[in-house]
Scaffold this motif. Structure first.
Motif, PDB file in Angstrom:
ATOM      1  N   GLN A 264      31.410  12.327  -2.082  1.00 38.87           N
ATOM      2  CA  GLN A 264      30.370  12.112  -1.076  1.00 38.87           C
ATOM      3  C   GLN A 264      31.005  11.514   0.170  1.00 38.87           C
ATOM      4  OE1 GLN A 264      27.337  13.192  -1.527  1.00 38.87           O
ATOM      5  NE2 GLN A 264      27.411  13.622  -3.731  1.00 38.87           N
ATOM      6  N   GLY A 294      29.334  19.045 -11.351  1.00 40.27           N
ATOM      7  CA  GLY A 294      29.625  17.623 -11.590  1.00 40.27           C
ATOM      8  C   GLY A 294      30.751  17.024 -10.777  1.00 40.27           C
ATOM      9  N   GLY A 295      31.563  17.819 -10.063  1.00 39.03           N
ATOM     10  CA  GLY A 295      32.648  17.257  -9.253  1.00 39.03           C
ATOM     11  C   GLY A 295      33.578  16.415 -10.095  1.00 39.03           C
ATOM     12  N   VAL A 314      29.638  20.260 -16.004  1.00 41.99           N
ATOM     13  CA  VAL A 314      30.070  21.634 -15.704  1.00 41.99           C
ATOM     14  C   VAL A 314      30.516  21.665 -14.247  1.00 41.99           C
ATOM     15  CG1 VAL A 314      29.476  24.073 -15.650  1.00 41.99           C
ATOM     16  CG2 VAL A 314      28.454  22.587 -17.390  1.00 41.99           C
ATOM     17  N   SER A 316      33.207  24.038 -11.444  1.00 48.11           N
ATOM     18  CA  SER A 316      34.015  25.264 -11.339  1.00 48.11           C
ATOM     19  C   SER A 316      35.394  25.039 -10.747  1.00 48.11           C
ATOM     20  CB  SER A 316      33.269  26.318 -10.514  1.00 48.11           C
ATOM     21  OG  SER A 316      33.045  25.839  -9.217  1.00 48.11           O
ATOM     22  N   SER A 317      35.588  23.975  -9.944  1.00 47.21           N
ATOM     23  CA  SER A 317      36.908  23.841  -9.326  1.00 47.21           C
ATOM     24  C   SER A 317      37.868  23.135 -10.284  1.00 47.21           C
ATOM     25  CB  SER A 317      36.819  23.099  -7.983  1.00 47.21           C
ATOM     26  OG  SER A 317      37.105  21.743  -8.137  1.00 47.21           O
ATOM     27  N   ALA A 339      33.768  25.861 -15.562  1.00 47.78           N
ATOM     28  CA  ALA A 339      33.025  27.129 -15.475  1.00 47.78           C
ATOM     29  C   ALA A 339      32.074  27.071 -14.301  1.00 47.78           C
ATOM     30  CB  ALA A 339      32.205  27.351 -16.757  1.00 47.78           C
ATOM     31  N   ARG A 340      31.653  28.250 -13.879  1.00 39.62           N
ATOM     32  CA  ARG A 340      30.531  28.289 -12.951  1.00 39.62           C
ATOM     33  C   ARG A 340      29.277  27.980 -13.760  1.00 39.62           C
ATOM     34  NH1 ARG A 340      31.023  30.464  -8.192  1.00 39.62           N
ATOM     35  NH2 ARG A 340      28.992  31.454  -8.193  1.00 39.62           N
ATOM     36  N   PRO A 361      24.008  20.992  -6.708  1.00 33.30           N
ATOM     37  CA  PRO A 361      24.705  22.210  -6.269  1.00 33.30           C
ATOM     38  C   PRO A 361      25.171  22.115  -4.823  1.00 33.30           C
ATOM     39  CG  PRO A 361      22.340  22.548  -6.200  1.00 33.30           C
ATOM     40  CD  PRO A 361      22.544  21.169  -6.755  1.00 33.30           C
TER      41      PRO A 361
HETATM   42  C1  LIG Z   1      27.759  18.885  -3.894  1.00 33.65           C
HETATM   43  S1  LIG Z   1      29.203  18.831  -4.881  1.00 33.65           S
HETATM   44  C2  LIG Z   1      28.723  17.627  -6.079  1.00 33.65           C
HETATM   45  C3  LIG Z   1      29.807  16.968  -6.871  1.00 33.65           C
HETATM   46  C4  LIG Z   1      29.427  15.719  -7.636  1.00 33.65           C
HETATM   47  N1  LIG Z   1      28.134  15.840  -8.279  1.00 33.65           N
HETATM   48  C5  LIG Z   1      29.460  14.498  -6.724  1.00 33.65           C
HETATM   49  O1  LIG Z   1      28.415  14.069  -6.249  1.00 33.65           O
HETATM   50  O2  LIG Z   1      30.548  13.967  -6.480  1.00 33.65           O
HETATM   51  C6  LIG Z   1      29.111  20.355  -5.705  1.00 33.65           C
HETATM   52  C7  LIG Z   1      30.193  20.593  -6.722  1.00 33.65           C
HETATM   53  O3  LIG Z   1      29.903  21.817  -7.373  1.00 33.65           O
HETATM   54  C8  LIG Z   1      31.091  22.567  -7.518  1.00 33.65           C
HETATM   55  N2  LIG Z   1      30.620  23.962  -7.571  1.00 33.65           N
HETATM   56  C9  LIG Z   1      30.316  24.798  -6.557  1.00 33.65           C
HETATM   57  N3  LIG Z   1      29.791  25.944  -7.033  1.00 33.65           N
HETATM   58  C10 LIG Z   1      29.767  25.835  -8.381  1.00 33.65           C
HETATM   59  C11 LIG Z   1      29.324  26.678  -9.442  1.00 33.65           C
HETATM   60  N4  LIG Z   1      28.792  27.855  -9.172  1.00 33.65           N
HETATM   61  N5  LIG Z   1      29.438  26.226 -10.691  1.00 33.65           N
HETATM   62  C12 LIG Z   1      29.983  25.015 -10.964  1.00 33.65           C
HETATM   63  N6  LIG Z   1      30.400  24.168 -10.008  1.00 33.65           N
HETATM   64  C13 LIG Z   1      30.299  24.567  -8.736  1.00 33.65           C
HETATM   65  C14 LIG Z   1      31.954  22.196  -6.351  1.00 33.65           C
HETATM   66  O4  LIG Z   1      33.324  22.393  -6.677  1.00 33.65           O
HETATM   67  C15 LIG Z   1      31.601  20.721  -6.168  1.00 33.65           C
HETATM   68  O5  LIG Z   1      32.442  19.899  -6.934  1.00 33.65           O
END
Ligand SMILES: C[S@@+](CC[C@H](N)C(=O)[O-])C[C@H]1O[C@@H](n2cnc3c(N)ncnc32)[C@H](O)[C@@H]1O
Length: 443
Positions: A264, A294-295, A314, A316-317, A339-340, A361
């Motif tokens: 954030q 989940g980042g 879950v 993806s990166s 995973a996505r 998301p």
């Molecule tokens: C808005 S960030 C939120 C991360 C975490 N919740 C935080 O607040 O620190 C969105 C996260 O979703 C991941 N992401 C994007 N598209 C995705 C997908 N289709 N499936 C899984 N993760 C995804 C990104 O890599 C990023 O880490």
């Protein structure tokens, strides 16, 4: 001054400016109530302005207010000399007082909920504490918060910020909304040959890092976004200075991640949002949780501290997954799935029963398919963290169609001076008459 239908870029029109709209502009109409729509930047509701047309589209025009004939009482002198028409596009609202910025964002969230989810909701936008931004000459908390800044490099190899909706680089002396530790760097004084972007990161753990992206890095850079928590958009970057891993502090834990991993952007946002998620979900001992998108594991960590139950992240990166696994290693019942989210749910890599879901998301939202899968898994509550009120409202509408209800919505000014806003929504299944709204639906 022109008013006719043949307007072109650069023409000037006189307008009375209406309500703010999603995207950092106000709506005005040329030639009366049913006239052509003009999205006007650098203006405030109620103002009488001369606006210069910046883009002509079939159904609407874009314009910048260049002369203010009747100013709103909410108008202030922008603290940054580059926050004006034709200059830096990073900030949308420097010409509005802090309170007016929050009123603007309240109006935008309420409009999106009304238009896309059919909800009449009284939104309150909460200020974040900003110690970094309050220690300099400015004490408003509106400046000095941006912990991730991405500069673009121009043809003369100098770093600057991009013009609004453009790839043109604007030379600046410093970015006033950047964290003081980023403003103190010499990035803007150096030359960056062979580089198309430079990113600076300053963390709550006290780390400062600079990364660059080689011009041959491949792909077009995503638009510069003050709300994007990955400084270089996860493209192939080179570490210029600072540690390989940076530390953030939030939710009573320390978090390690690469300098370009998602976090954030406002220094108080992770703590504030994690506290809001916990307050809304009220996690109980033993409950099972999914933290989707989940980042580095922020919300999973905050919730699992309360539940001590099975927690699945879950993400993806690859970088996020590696960070989350390490950050949650002390929580034996936490698992991180690479995973996505769409695939993880549809291919049943993550299966219910589940009690609590956190959805956070990217800007596009979770989408109907993910929302359906989440609802089908049968959690008792979903905390939806969103940086885009439009995709949030669309996903809320999908939840409503499945018999769920928005029961609480908190909105946070995580991105002062910009149009961006962060919301945390609590959604719960609504078996007839069982769920009563707990806060702020408009009467
Ligand atoms: C808005 S960030 C939120 C991360 C975490 N919740 C935080 O607040 O620190 C969105 C996260 O979703 C991941 N992401 C994007 N598209 C995705 C997908 N289709 N499936 C899984 N993760 C995804 C990104 O890599 C990023 O880490």
């Amino acid at each position: 001054m022109t008013t006719g239908p043949d307007l072109v870029e650069g023409d000037r029109v006189e307008l009375t400016v209406g309500a703010p709209a999603h995207g950092g502009h106000c709506v005005a109409r040329l030639g009366g109530e049913h006239g052509r729509v003009v999205f006007v930047r650098h203006a405030l509701p109620g103002e009488r302005v001369t606006a210069e047309i910046t883009e002509v589209h079939k159904g609407f025009l874009r314009a910048d207010a260049v002369t203010i004939h009747e100013a709103s009482p909410d108008r202030v002198e922008p603290p940054c000399p580059y926050a004006r028409p034709g200059a830096c596009g990073g900030c949308d609202l420097q010409h509005a007082s802090g309170e007016a910025q929050r009123q603007w964002k309240k109006a935008v969230v309420e409009e999106q909920l009304r238009r896309l989810a059919g909800l009449s909701w009284d939104v309150r936008v909460e200020e974040l504490p900003n110690e970094a931004g309050r220690t300099g000459p400015d004490s408003s908390g509106l400046l000095g918060w941006r912990s991730r800044v991405r500069y673009a490099v121009d043809a003369a190899d100098r770093a600057g910020l991009l013009k609004h909706r453009s790839h043109e680089v604007v030379a600046i002396d410093r970015c006033r909304i950047a964290h003081p530790a980023i403003q103190a760097l010499d990035v803007l004084k150096l030359e960056w040959p062979g580089t198309d972007a430079v990113a600076a990161v300053a963390t709550t753990g006290g780390d400062v890092a600079v990364l660059s992206r080689p011009a041959s890095g491949g792909g077009v850079l995503p638009p510069d976004d003050p709300a994007d928590g990955t400084a270089l958009g996860n493209n192939g970057q080179v570490r210029v200075s600072g540690p390989e891993e940076v530390t953030e502090v939030a939710a009573g834990r320390r978090w390690q991640l690469p300098p370009d991993g998602f976090w954030q952007v406002h220094p108080a946002a992770a703590q504030t949002l994690a506290a809001a998620v916990v307050e809304l979900l009220q996690p109980a001992e033993g409950e099972v949780t999914w933290d989707l998108y989940g980042g580095a594991g922020l919300f999973a960590g905050a919730v699992a501290e309360r539940t001590h139950g099975r927690t699945t992240v879950v993400e993806s990166s690859r970088a996020g997954v590696v960070s989350a696994r390490r950050n949650l290693a002390d929580l034996p019942s936490a698992e991180v799935v690479e995973a996505r989210v769409e695939a993880a749910l549809s291919r049943r890599r993550v299966t219910g029963p589940v009690d609590l879901v956190v959805l956070d998301p990217p800007r596009a939202g979770a989408g109907a398919k993910v929302v359906r899968s989440v609802a089908e898994a049968g959690p008792r509550a979903v905390a939806y963290v969103s940086c885009d009120p439009a995709s949030l409202a669309r996903d809320i509408a999908t939840f409503q169609g499945l018999g769920w209800k928005l029961t609480t919505l908190r909105a946070f000014d995580c991105f002062p001076m910009t149009q961006h806003i962060e919301c945390v929504a609590l959604l719960e299944p609504a078996p007839e008459s069982a769920v009563e709204p707990t806060s702020e639906p408009a009467s």
